[in-house]
Structures are given as structure tokens and as C-alpha cells.
Design a protein around this motif. Sequence first.
Motif, PDB file in Angstrom:
ATOM      1  N   PRO A 120      94.985  79.977 -14.776  1.00 51.26           N
ATOM      2  CA  PRO A 120      95.103  79.475 -13.414  1.00 51.26           C
ATOM      3  C   PRO A 120      95.742  78.080 -13.354  1.00 51.26           C
ATOM      4  O   PRO A 120      95.583  77.265 -14.266  1.00 51.26           O
ATOM      5  N   ALA A 121      96.427  77.808 -12.250  1.00 51.25           N
ATOM      6  CA  ALA A 121      96.987  76.483 -11.987  1.00 51.25           C
ATOM      7  C   ALA A 121      97.140  76.334 -10.482  1.00 51.25           C
ATOM      8  O   ALA A 121      97.841  77.130  -9.848  1.00 51.25           O
ATOM      9  N   MET A 122      96.469  75.337  -9.928  1.00 49.98           N
ATOM     10  CA  MET A 122      96.519  75.144  -8.470  1.00 49.98           C
ATOM     11  C   MET A 122      95.818  73.842  -8.122  1.00 49.98           C
ATOM     12  O   MET A 122      95.219  73.182  -8.984  1.00 49.98           O
ATOM     13  N   ASN A 123      95.833  73.477  -6.856  1.00 53.45           N
ATOM     14  CA  ASN A 123      95.100  72.323  -6.351  1.00 53.45           C
ATOM     15  C   ASN A 123      93.606  72.489  -6.619  1.00 53.45           C
ATOM     16  O   ASN A 123      93.078  73.602  -6.567  1.00 53.45           O
ATOM     17  N   VAL A 124      92.925  71.376  -6.877  1.00 51.83           N
ATOM     18  CA  VAL A 124      91.509  71.424  -7.245  1.00 51.83           C
ATOM     19  C   VAL A 124      90.666  72.091  -6.160  1.00 51.83           C
ATOM     20  O   VAL A 124      89.742  72.860  -6.467  1.00 51.83           O
ATOM     21  N   HIS A 125      90.969  71.829  -4.877  1.00 57.35           N
ATOM     22  CA  HIS A 125      90.170  72.434  -3.803  1.00 57.35           C
ATOM     23  C   HIS A 125      90.459  73.927  -3.683  1.00 57.35           C
ATOM     24  O   HIS A 125      89.571  74.715  -3.335  1.00 57.35           O
ATOM     25  N   MET A 126      91.689  74.318  -3.970  1.00 61.02           N
ATOM     26  CA  MET A 126      92.018  75.747  -3.995  1.00 61.02           C
ATOM     27  C   MET A 126      91.254  76.430  -5.117  1.00 61.02           C
ATOM     28  O   MET A 126      90.686  77.512  -4.929  1.00 61.02           O
ATOM     29  N   TYR A 127      91.230  75.789  -6.286  1.00 64.35           N
ATOM     30  CA  TYR A 127      90.535  76.385  -7.431  1.00 64.35           C
ATOM     31  C   TYR A 127      89.038  76.513  -7.166  1.00 64.35           C
ATOM     32  O   TYR A 127      88.415  77.512  -7.547  1.00 64.35           O
ATOM     33  N   GLY A 143      87.018  92.582 -17.307  1.00 60.09           N
ATOM     34  CA  GLY A 143      87.422  92.451 -18.698  1.00 60.09           C
ATOM     35  C   GLY A 143      88.631  91.571 -18.937  1.00 60.09           C
ATOM     36  O   GLY A 143      89.119  91.495 -20.069  1.00 60.09           O
ATOM     37  N   MET A 144      89.120  90.910 -17.900  1.00 61.53           N
ATOM     38  CA  MET A 144      90.263  90.013 -18.100  1.00 61.53           C
ATOM     39  C   MET A 144      89.794  88.669 -18.635  1.00 61.53           C
ATOM     40  O   MET A 144      88.692  88.211 -18.339  1.00 61.53           O
ATOM     41  N   HIS A 145      90.639  88.050 -19.436  1.00 61.74           N
ATOM     42  CA  HIS A 145      90.314  86.765 -20.054  1.00 61.74           C
ATOM     43  C   HIS A 145      90.917  85.629 -19.246  1.00 61.74           C
ATOM     44  O   HIS A 145      91.923  85.802 -18.552  1.00 61.74           O
ATOM     45  N   PHE A 146      90.310  84.455 -19.362  1.00 54.93           N
ATOM     46  CA  PHE A 146      90.816  83.278 -18.664  1.00 54.93           C
ATOM     47  C   PHE A 146      90.927  82.101 -19.623  1.00 54.93           C
ATOM     48  O   PHE A 146      90.051  81.897 -20.472  1.00 54.93           O
ATOM     49  N   ILE A 147      92.016  81.368 -19.512  1.00 53.32           N
ATOM     50  CA  ILE A 147      92.143  80.071 -20.164  1.00 53.32           C
ATOM     51  C   ILE A 147      92.004  79.042 -19.057  1.00 53.32           C
ATOM     52  O   ILE A 147      92.858  78.945 -18.172  1.00 53.32           O
ATOM     53  N   GLU A 148      90.894  78.310 -19.085  1.00 55.00           N
ATOM     54  CA  GLU A 148      90.537  77.452 -17.971  1.00 55.00           C
ATOM     55  C   GLU A 148      91.574  76.353 -17.739  1.00 55.00           C
ATOM     56  O   GLU A 148      92.156  75.821 -18.689  1.00 55.00           O
ATOM     57  N   PRO A 149      91.782  75.987 -16.478  1.00 51.56           N
ATOM     58  CA  PRO A 149      92.682  74.867 -16.198  1.00 51.56           C
ATOM     59  C   PRO A 149      92.066  73.553 -16.649  1.00 51.56           C
ATOM     60  O   PRO A 149      90.842  73.425 -16.742  1.00 51.56           O
ATOM     61  N   ALA A 150      92.916  72.570 -16.895  1.00 54.75           N
ATOM     62  CA  ALA A 150      92.459  71.263 -17.347  1.00 54.75           C
ATOM     63  C   ALA A 150      92.237  70.346 -16.147  1.00 54.75           C
ATOM     64  O   ALA A 150      92.687  70.619 -15.034  1.00 54.75           O
ATOM     65  N   GLU A 151      91.544  69.235 -16.395  1.00 55.12           N
ATOM     66  CA  GLU A 151      91.353  68.219 -15.372  1.00 55.12           C
ATOM     67  C   GLU A 151      92.380  67.116 -15.550  1.00 55.12           C
ATOM     68  O   GLU A 151      92.783  66.805 -16.667  1.00 55.12           O
ATOM     69  N   GLY A 152      92.793  66.516 -14.446  1.00 49.23           N
ATOM     70  CA  GLY A 152      93.742  65.409 -14.536  1.00 49.23           C
ATOM     71  C   GLY A 152      94.516  65.245 -13.245  1.00 49.23           C
ATOM     72  O   GLY A 152      94.152  65.790 -12.190  1.00 49.23           O
ATOM     73  N   GLY A 157      98.976  65.184  -6.021  1.00 48.74           N
ATOM     74  CA  GLY A 157      98.428  63.846  -5.891  1.00 48.74           C
ATOM     75  C   GLY A 157      96.938  63.762  -6.116  1.00 48.74           C
ATOM     76  O   GLY A 157      96.395  62.681  -6.343  1.00 48.74           O
ATOM     77  N   TYR A 158      96.239  64.901  -6.047  1.00 41.98           N
ATOM     78  CA  TYR A 158      94.803  64.913  -6.306  1.00 41.98           C
ATOM     79  C   TYR A 158      94.523  64.757  -7.805  1.00 41.98           C
ATOM     80  O   TYR A 158      95.381  65.025  -8.643  1.00 41.98           O
ATOM     81  N   VAL A 159      93.298  64.351  -8.112  1.00 39.67           N
ATOM     82  CA  VAL A 159      92.831  64.318  -9.492  1.00 39.67           C
ATOM     83  C   VAL A 159      91.646  65.269  -9.595  1.00 39.67           C
ATOM     84  O   VAL A 159      90.695  65.165  -8.814  1.00 39.67           O
ATOM     85  N   GLY A 160      91.700  66.186 -10.521  1.00 42.53           N
ATOM     86  CA  GLY A 160      90.606  67.143 -10.690  1.00 42.53           C
ATOM     87  C   GLY A 160      91.057  68.326 -11.515  1.00 42.53           C
ATOM     88  O   GLY A 160      92.134  68.320 -12.116  1.00 42.53           O
ATOM     89  N   ARG A 161      90.230  69.360 -11.540  1.00 40.26           N
ATOM     90  CA  ARG A 161      90.550  70.557 -12.318  1.00 40.26           C
ATOM     91  C   ARG A 161      91.566  71.399 -11.577  1.00 40.26           C
ATOM     92  O   ARG A 161      91.424  71.642 -10.383  1.00 40.26           O
ATOM     93  N   GLY A 162      92.581  71.857 -12.280  1.00 36.11           N
ATOM     94  CA  GLY A 162      93.604  72.684 -11.661  1.00 36.11           C
ATOM     95  C   GLY A 162      94.913  72.679 -12.409  1.00 36.11           C
ATOM     96  O   GLY A 162      95.791  73.489 -12.133  1.00 36.11           O
TER      97      GLY A 162
END
Length: 399
Positions: A120-127, A143-152, A157-162
Motif C-alpha cells: 500500500p501507498a497513500m495519504n496517512v488518513h486514507m490508509y 490469503g493475500m500478503h502485505f508489505i506494510e507502508p513506512a512512516e515519514g 505534505g503530511y507526516v505519518g504512515r503511508g
Amino acid sequence: MHGKRIVIGISGGIAAFKAASIVSQLTQRGVDVRVIMTASATQFITPLTLQTLSRNPVAVDTFDEKDPAVVQHIDLADHADLFIIAPATANVIGKIAHGIGDDMLTTTLLATTAPVVICPAMNVHMYDNPIVQENIKRLRQLGMHFIEPAEGQLACGYVGRGRLAEPEEIVAWVERFFDGQSCLAGKKVLITAGPTVEPLDPVRFFSNHSSGKMGFALAEAAALAGADVTLISGPVSLPTPPRVRRIDVVRAEEMLQAVLDVLPEMDVIIKAAAVADYRPKQVFDQKLKKSQDELTVVLEKTADIAQEVGKRKAPHQLFVGFAAETEEVETYARAKLERKGMDLIVANNVSVPGAGFGTDTNIVTVYDRNGRVKTFPKMLKKMLAKELISLIGDRLHGK
């Protein structure tokens, strides 16, 4: 990974530019990479860039059939040993979760039987939006796998996970996926997870802060590695990993009985549960009233599940325990390993930020009878689980 066939789906987010590095790194490792782009993705990076890096045509339009001998989206779906979506926008995650196939990417996904990993990759509030999280939960259950988004810092312009995970992290996940795909093939693995709950009266109980996340991540990783997994869990709010048999228990005595029932048929036993050491000696049928300034509760020891497993385990069985400590971690962990007949013990200091109960990350060191085997830095429990299962597979096979 040489010769593996990977389809990479790129959806329309600013992180699409990172897909170029993922495609390049995989191609350099000898992977046969095929790329599918949504129309929105082509606004951020050109198909020609991905074609040059993958050395294969890039698919965008469902109806742009270049080879009359095949139906393109079915051919690509059948082609994949692994399907990666990076970046995966909230839009494409929603489509996948609801079975919508309205473009080349989602149509191909509906047709594939390959494992799917979503980045996933998106705005923190969307996530964090409950609808998006519900869609992610549904896909995990499928059964699908996820590689979590990073914070930053995010592009908006937001700072957070996404932020999309870095290409190197995604490629490393792929390497571990193929390396660990069969290290436990044909093996039967028993994993205990979560807390146990010891009642005092109908409304009160003694328990602990265990969330079960580490044990459930291990169950998912073991199943991915080809094992026949039995997961015995205390009360937690987690979905059952795909291809895992789950047995729910509440009290320590119930967990002990469930473990002993299946123990003889197992090849690997991983005791990740945080079992209550004590329980109320007297359990009241009615709610205790607040009638006194003080209340004295007499506790008695619960059954020591690890010790019972250590006594009964056969020579061919590998017994792995966990030690959650707050001081002198190595001393206490190695003493526990010896005392309870374990082959490996995974120890962590739960007072360290990022290594305690309830978190998505962990920091551990693995010990055997000869001392330290390996120390793992802070990482997501899902990633750590894959590393631990790989280590267990090596040990089981005498490596």
C-alpha cells in the motif's frame, strides 16, 4: 530467484516511480518480470521506462491484444509465480477486495492463482480510513500478503504512515518468500499464541498484555513455508491465517490439554503463547461485591506447558520457546531453555520500545544450548516471523 516469473502491477500514485527500481532489481537477479500498469499509473511513469527495465512489453489496455494466440490477461495471470502490486492505492485495494475487474490490472488479478503481495501507498488518513482497513483485513483473510507502508514525510505534505516500502525492502521480502517457500514442506508445526485468561468470578479475571501477533505471524509464515500448521490460541482479536488449523482456548489448563492432544504427531513445536503462571485458587460463581477496603486473592500455579512439552518431546521434534524478560535477558532465557528442554529460545526485552506486547514490531535474540545463535534488529513481526521460520527450517534440516 533466477528464472522465477513475477508480475508487477503498478497503480496510480506518486510512489509509482519506485516501481522502476523494483523492476530493475528483480530483473538483475534473473527474474522474468512482466509489468501491468493502470491508466492512472502512466501519468506518473511511462510504460517505455518499465519496458526498458523489464525487457518485456508492458500491459495497460485490456483490449490491446498483441498476440492472437493468447488472451493477454489470462496469459499473464498464468505466467506468475508471484504477483506484486506496488504501489497499491486505496482505489485498487478496494477493487480487489470486492472482486471488481474493470481494467487490465484488476482483471488479471481476478484470473491469477499465484500468491499476491500488496504494497500500500497513500495519504496517512486514507490508509487509516476504516473502509480501507476493512478492505485490507478482508484481503488478508483471503490469503493475500502485505508489505506494510513506512512512516515519514508523504508527498501530500503530511507526516505519518503511508509511504511505499523502499524497493530494497520489497525485493528482500521477495527473496525471503522464495527462499522460505518449502523449508517446512511436509512438516507438521504446532504454535501456541496469545494470552490465557484465568477467571476470578463471572466478570473478573487474571491475564496479560499478549496480543498474539507474534504467534499468528509465525503461523502464517510456517504455512507459507509449506508446513501443516496447528495454531492453539488464547483469546485474541486476530483473523486466522490462511491454510492454518486454529484451536481456541481460554485457560492455561485448556491450552495444555490441546497441546498434549496433538503433540505426538508434530515435527516442530513453537510455544509463543504468554501463559498465565498463576490462577485464583478459588473461582467464585457470583460477582464479588466491593464490600471491603482490601481484598486478598490466593493464587496457585498453573500447569507449566513448556515443561510438559520438554518432558514428552521425541528426539526428532524441534522445540522452540519464547522468553519475554525485562532484565538479564540472556541469563534468564538460557536458563529457561535448559530447564524446560527447549532446542531454541527466542528472547526479547519487553521494556524496550518496539519490542513489547501489543506492538507490530519486535527485537529478539535467538539462543541454543551453545549460546547466541542470531540477533534480529527491530522489524515488523510479520517479517521477523519469516526470518525465524527460515532459521527453524535450517535447524530442522541440520544446517
